[in-house]
Design a protein around this motif. Structure first.
Motif: not given
Length: 151
Positions: A59-62, A65-66, A69, A125
């Motif tokens: 995962s590139r996000s919290t 955030q996910a 977005a 993400f």
């Protein structure tokens, strides 16, 4: 209704556009050449469908955030940002290869949306997505790159 690759009519339109791509097409933005874009898109579809070996745990996000977005991306037909970042596993570094084979595989993967089913898929993400969200993202991703090359 928001455009989705799960819609057979839109999927056929997208495939017609993919067939219009030429190996020597120049990008209107970005640094990928036509081969790199076609392979990138083929890999993106393989990733979503689970064709091949993929790690769905990165995962590139919290979570916040996910969720924010994903809600924004799937809310309407707004195009993707021109220079959106890509998953590192989908970046194509080799400058050339078999354009026709990659394009044909990409089309095969697009046709798989007729019976989309990959409950294991987790975007790196956006996290877990519904099939409807996946269909919207896949349409926008493909449209984005086709527009990048003028088709």
């Amino acid at each position: 209704m928001v455009k989705t690759i799960l819609d057979i009519k839109l999927r056929k339109e997208i495939i017609k556009r993919v067939l219009q791509l030429k190996p020597n097409a120049e990008p209107l933005w970005g640094t990928m050449n036509a081969f790199q874009m076609v392979k990138h898109c083929r890999l993106f579809e393989a990733w979503i469908h689970g064709i091949g070996e993929w790690d769905y745990s990165i995962s590139r996000s919290t979570p916040m955030q996910a969720a924010e977005a994903l809600a924004e991306i799937t809310a309407d037909d707004t195009s993707l940002m021109l220079f959106a970042t890509s998953s590192e596993t989908l970046i194509v570094s080799e400058p050339d290869g078999d354009f026709e084979s990659e394009r044909n595989l990409w089309i095969e993967h697009l046709e798989h949306y007729q019976n989309y089913n990959n409950p294991a898929f987790i975007h790196d993400f956006f996290a877990k997505m519904t099939p409807e969200q996946i269909g919207i993202l896949a349409y926008k991703h493909t449209d984005h790159h086709l527009r990048q090359f003028g088709v």
